[in-house]
Enzyme design. Structure first.
Site, PDB file in Angstrom:
ATOM      1  N   SER A   1      39.185  -1.496  28.459  1.00 41.56           N
ATOM      2  CA  SER A   1      38.407  -1.949  27.301  1.00 41.56           C
ATOM      3  C   SER A   1      39.010  -1.431  25.999  1.00 41.56           C
ATOM      4  O   SER A   1      38.541  -1.798  24.917  1.00 41.56           O
ATOM      5  CB  SER A   1      36.948  -1.503  27.424  1.00 41.56           C
ATOM      6  OG  SER A   1      36.856  -0.116  27.603  1.00 41.56           O
TER       7      SER A   1
ATOM      8  N   THR B   1      12.222 -35.349   2.602  1.00 41.59           N
ATOM      9  CA  THR B   1      11.852 -35.177   4.008  1.00 41.59           C
ATOM     10  C   THR B   1      12.593 -36.300   4.722  1.00 41.59           C
ATOM     11  O   THR B   1      12.781 -37.378   4.146  1.00 41.59           O
ATOM     12  CB  THR B   1      10.329 -35.297   4.241  1.00 41.59           C
ATOM     13  OG1 THR B   1       9.905 -36.578   3.786  1.00 41.59           O
ATOM     14  CG2 THR B   1       9.550 -34.221   3.510  1.00 41.59           C
ATOM     15  N   HIS B   2      13.043 -36.046   5.937  1.00 44.86           N
ATOM     16  CA  HIS B   2      13.902 -37.002   6.659  1.00 44.86           C
ATOM     17  C   HIS B   2      15.159 -37.346   5.862  1.00 44.86           C
ATOM     18  O   HIS B   2      15.741 -38.408   6.053  1.00 44.86           O
ATOM     19  CB  HIS B   2      13.155 -38.291   6.988  1.00 44.86           C
ATOM     20  CG  HIS B   2      11.787 -38.079   7.559  1.00 44.86           C
ATOM     21  ND1 HIS B   2      11.539 -37.946   8.901  1.00 44.86           N
ATOM     22  CD2 HIS B   2      10.577 -37.934   6.943  1.00 44.86           C
ATOM     23  CE1 HIS B   2      10.249 -37.762   9.097  1.00 44.86           C
ATOM     24  NE2 HIS B   2       9.640 -37.734   7.929  1.00 44.86           N
TER      25      HIS B   2
ATOM     26  N   SER C   1      43.202 -31.745   0.160  1.00 46.22           N
ATOM     27  CA  SER C   1      43.719 -32.469   1.314  1.00 46.22           C
ATOM     28  C   SER C   1      45.220 -32.611   1.145  1.00 46.22           C
ATOM     29  O   SER C   1      45.709 -32.791   0.033  1.00 46.22           O
ATOM     30  CB  SER C   1      43.066 -33.847   1.392  1.00 46.22           C
ATOM     31  OG  SER C   1      43.868 -34.706   2.181  1.00 46.22           O
TER      32      SER C   1
ATOM     33  N   LYS D   1      40.715 -35.319  -3.004  1.00 50.86           N
ATOM     34  CA  LYS D   1      39.733 -34.591  -2.195  1.00 50.86           C
ATOM     35  C   LYS D   1      39.553 -33.143  -2.617  1.00 50.86           C
ATOM     36  O   LYS D   1      40.496 -32.462  -3.003  1.00 50.86           O
ATOM     37  CB  LYS D   1      40.173 -34.611  -0.724  1.00 50.86           C
ATOM     38  CG  LYS D   1      40.120 -35.997  -0.136  1.00 50.86           C
ATOM     39  CD  LYS D   1      38.781 -36.279   0.476  1.00 50.86           C
ATOM     40  CE  LYS D   1      38.793 -35.755   1.900  1.00 50.86           C
ATOM     41  NZ  LYS D   1      37.652 -36.220   2.663  1.00 50.86           N
TER      42      LYS D   1
ATOM     43  N   ASN E   1      37.451 -30.406  -0.487  1.00 55.27           N
ATOM     44  CA  ASN E   1      36.639 -30.302   0.725  1.00 55.27           C
ATOM     45  C   ASN E   1      35.833 -29.012   0.795  1.00 55.27           C
ATOM     46  O   ASN E   1      36.327 -27.952   0.403  1.00 55.27           O
ATOM     47  CB  ASN E   1      37.541 -30.400   1.965  1.00 55.27           C
ATOM     48  CG  ASN E   1      38.174 -31.771   2.090  1.00 55.27           C
ATOM     49  OD1 ASN E   1      37.578 -32.770   1.692  1.00 55.27           O
ATOM     50  ND2 ASN E   1      39.381 -31.817   2.622  1.00 55.27           N
TER      51      ASN E   1
ATOM     52  N   GLU F   1      31.505 -25.656   5.648  1.00 55.22           N
ATOM     53  CA  GLU F   1      31.587 -26.204   7.004  1.00 55.22           C
ATOM     54  C   GLU F   1      31.841 -25.097   8.027  1.00 55.22           C
ATOM     55  O   GLU F   1      31.314 -25.128   9.142  1.00 55.22           O
ATOM     56  CB  GLU F   1      32.692 -27.258   7.087  1.00 55.22           C
ATOM     57  CG  GLU F   1      32.338 -28.527   6.318  1.00 55.22           C
ATOM     58  CD  GLU F   1      33.538 -29.452   6.170  1.00 55.22           C
ATOM     59  OE1 GLU F   1      33.466 -30.577   6.671  1.00 55.22           O
ATOM     60  OE2 GLU F   1      34.545 -29.046   5.557  1.00 55.22           O
TER      61      GLU F   1
ATOM     62  N   GLN G   1      30.428  -3.217  30.024  1.00 54.58           N
ATOM     63  CA  GLN G   1      31.587  -3.035  29.149  1.00 54.58           C
ATOM     64  C   GLN G   1      31.810  -4.297  28.298  1.00 54.58           C
ATOM     65  O   GLN G   1      32.387  -4.224  27.228  1.00 54.58           O
ATOM     66  CB  GLN G   1      32.816  -2.734  29.999  1.00 54.58           C
ATOM     67  CG  GLN G   1      34.092  -2.550  29.229  1.00 54.58           C
ATOM     68  CD  GLN G   1      35.140  -1.862  30.081  1.00 54.58           C
ATOM     69  OE1 GLN G   1      35.117  -0.650  30.244  1.00 54.58           O
ATOM     70  NE2 GLN G   1      36.043  -2.638  30.650  1.00 54.58           N
TER      71      GLN G   1
ATOM     72  N   LYS H   1      30.523  -5.299  24.138  1.00 54.42           N
ATOM     73  CA  LYS H   1      31.068  -5.068  22.800  1.00 54.42           C
ATOM     74  C   LYS H   1      31.714  -6.297  22.147  1.00 54.42           C
ATOM     75  O   LYS H   1      31.422  -6.574  20.972  1.00 54.42           O
ATOM     76  CB  LYS H   1      32.024  -3.871  22.839  1.00 54.42           C
ATOM     77  CG  LYS H   1      31.239  -2.549  22.943  1.00 54.42           C
ATOM     78  CD  LYS H   1      32.071  -1.352  23.324  1.00 54.42           C
ATOM     79  CE  LYS H   1      32.339  -1.193  24.794  1.00 54.42           C
ATOM     80  NZ  LYS H   1      31.162  -1.098  25.665  1.00 54.42           N
TER      81      LYS H   1
END
Ligand code: ARG
Length: 458
Positions: free
Chosen positions: A20, A152-153, A274, A280, A282, A287, A319, A322
Site C-alpha cells: 500500500s 421549472t422543467h 476549440s 468557441k 467552452n 463540465e 487497506q 484510502k
C-alpha cells in the site's frame, strides 16, 4: 513440475498486491505525529525509558525531514508507510526503534493515521466552502434586484432575482458545511491503544495520546476502533452530496453560457477554446465539476462496498479504504475552487436575463393572481382567462404587458387599466416578499444575514 516458475511468481504477485506504500505514503505526516505521541506516552508510563523515547522522537523528526526533502521511498517489501518509517528508524537509531511498536499494532496505527488525515480533509472542505459562500453572497448582493426568469422543467415559470438564485446555492453549501461539521464531531475519538483488536496488557494512558493528537477522547471499544471506517464513509457521503450541489451549479453555468441563453460570460481563466472552431469558448471547468461529481459519489460507493460484510475486526480489504478517500478529496477541493472562481469571475448579462423573463410570459401567474384579488374571480377561472391572454400575446409576438387594454378586455371585461401594475417583471418580483421569497427586499435581508454569519463585515 511448475516449481521453477512458481517459486518466484506468487511472491512477486503477493508483494505487489500487498503493497500500500504507493498510496498510503500520503499518511506520512500523520504516522509520524501519532508515533511521537505514542512514544511520549510509553515513556511517561515507564513502559520504555526516557532515553529510548528521546532517541525514537529524534529519529522520527529526522525521518520527517528526509520525507519532506526527498519524498517517501517506495519499497514494496516494506508494504506500507508504517513499516517504511519503522525500518528507517531502525537504520537511524538501532535496537531502540523496536520498542516503538510496544502496546501498538498496525491496526490501531492505521486507524489513527487515517482519522487524522480525514480530519484535515474535513477542515479543508470547510475552508473551501466558506470561500465559495462568500463569493455567492458578494455576487448575490450585487444582483439582489436583477431580474431573470425562474424555471421549472427548464421552462420559464416566474420572474425571480439573480440574487435569489445565487442565494439558493448559499443555502445548499450551508447544509454541506453542517454535514462536514457533523462528521468531524462524530469522528473525534482516538483509536490508538486499541492495539491489534483486543487492547493491550501494558499500562498505557489512552487519554494522554488522545489529547496529544487533538481528539476529545479515546474510542471505547477496541474491536470497533480497529474495524471502524465510518469516519471515512461520513466524509465521503458528505463529499458526495456537496459534489451534487457543485454539479448542479456547474450545470446552471453551462446552460447560462450557451448562446441561446447568453445569461453569463464565463471567466477566460476557467474556459477553453476549440482547436477547430475559432468562435468557441467552452465551459470545460464547469463540465469537469459536473463530471467529477460522478467520480466522487463513486468513491463513496467503492468504500461502502469494501466495508460491506467484513467480520470484526481488521481485514486486509480495509487497506483499500484510502484510495477512494484520497481521490474524492482531491477532486472535491478542485471542484470547490473552480466553482468559487466561476461565481466570482463571471459576468452576468442582466439585460439578456431580463429580456428572457419579459418574453417568456413569466408574469402570467401575476395576471391570474390579479384577477383573483381585484375581480374576485376563482383561481381556476382566472387561470383559464390568463391562458387565453398568453395565447393572444404569443400570436401577436408581444409581452403580456404590451397587450392593449381593449384586447385584454375582449378576453375578460372585468380587466381594467390597473392590471398593468401587476404585469411588469419588476412588480412581479417585488410582490413576492413572503419570508424566503424572491423580492429584492427579502434577498437583501438574506444577504445581510449571510454576511453576518460569515463575518464579512468585520
Ligand atoms: N497497510 C495496512 C492498511 O492500510 C496497515 C494495517 C495492516 N494490518 C495488518 N494486520 N496486516 O490497512
Amino acid at each position: 513440475m511448475w516449481g521453477g516458475r512458481f517459486a518466484e511468481g506468487p511472491s512477486a504477485i503477493m508483494r505487489e498486491i500487498n503493497a500500500s506504500i504507493p498510496f498510503d505514503k500520503a499518511l506520512w505526516r500523520q504516522d509520524i505525529m501519532a508515533s511521537k505521541a505514542h512514544a511520549a506516552m510509553l515513556a511517561a508510563q515507564g513502559i520504555v525509558t526516557g532515553a529510548d523515547a528521546q532517541a525514537i522522537t529524534e529519529g522520527l523528526d529526522r525521518i520527517a525531514g528526509e520525507y519532506e526533502a526527498d519524498g517517501v521511498p517506495e519499497d514494496w517489501d516494506l508494504e506500507d508507510i508504517h513499516m517504511t518509517t519503522e525500518s528507517r528508524l531502525a537504520d537511524l537509531i538501532g535496537a531502540a526503534a523496536g520498542r516503538l511498536h510496544t502496546a501498538r499494532s498496525r491496526n490501531d496505527q492505521v486507524a489513527t493515521d487515517f482519522r487524522l488525515w480525514v480530519r484535515e480533509a474535513l477542515d479543508e472542505a470547510d475552508r473551501g466552502l466558506s470561500a465559495l459562500q462568500r463569493a455567492l453572497v458578494i455576487r448575490a448582493g450585487e444582483h439582489e434586484a436583477s431580474i431573470m426568469p425562474g424555471f421549472t422543467h427548464l421552462q420559464t415559470a416566474q420572474p425571480i432575482t439573480l440574487g435569489h438564485h445565487l442565494m439558493a446555492y448559499y443555502e445548499m453549501i450551508r447544509r454541506d458545511r453542517s454535514r462536514f461539521a457533523d462528521a468531524r464531531a462524530r469522528m473525534d475519538e482516538c483509536p490508538l491503544g486499541s492495539a491489534a483488536l483486543a487492547g493491550t496488557g501494558f499500562p498505557i494512558d489512552r487519554d494522554a495520546t488522545a489529547q496529544a493528537l487533538g481528539f476529545a477522547r479515546p474510542t471505547a471499544n477496541s474491536l470497533d476502533a480497529v474495524s471502524d471506517r465510518d469516519f471515512a464513509l461520513d466524509y465521503l457521503a458528505a463529499a458526495g452530496q456537496c459534489a451534487l450541489h457543485l454539479s448542479r451549479l456547474a450545470e446552471e453555468f453551462i446552460i447560462w453560457a450557451s448562446q441561446p441563453f447568453g445569461f453569463v460570460r464565463l471567466p477566460d481563466a476557467l474556459s477553453t477554446g476549440s482547436s477547430i472552431m475559432p468562435q468557441k469558448k467552452n465551459p470545460d471547468a464547469a463540465e469537469l465539476v459536473r463530471g467529477h461529481a460522478g467520480r466522487i459519489v463513486g468513491c463513496n460507493m467503492a468504500l461502502m462496498m469494501t466495508m460491506k460484510g467484513l467480520p470484526l475486526a481488521y481485514s486486509k480489504d480495509m487497506q483499500d479504504d484510502k484510495p477512494p478517500v484520497f481521490e474524492a478529496s482531491g477532486l472535491l477541493a478542485l471542484s470547490i475552487a473552480a466553482m468559487e472562481g466561476m461565481v466570482a469571475g463571471s459576468t452576468f448579462r442582466t439585460d439578456r436575463m431580463r429580456q428572457a423573463a419579459e418574453l417568456g410570459y413569466a408574469t402570467a401567474t401575476d395576471l391570474a393572481d390579479w384577477l383573483v384579488r381585484e375581480a374576485d374571480i376563482p383561481f381556476r377561472e382566472a387561470h383559464h382567462i390568463t391562458g387565453a391572454a398568453v395565447k393572444r400575446a404569443e400570436a401577436d409576438g408581444v409581452a403580456l404587458d404590451q397587450l392593449p387594454l381593449d384586447v385584454l378586455r375582449k378576453i375578460d371585461k372585468r380587466i381594467d387599466a390597473r392590471v398593468y401594475d401587476a404585469l411588469s417583471v419588476d412588480a412581479s418580483v417585488a410582490s413576492r416578499a413572503s419570508y424566503g421569497g424572491t423580492a429584492p427586499e427579502q434577498v437583501r435581508r438574506r444577504v445581510a444575514e449571510a454576511r453576518r454569519v460569515l463575518g464579512m463585515d468585520e
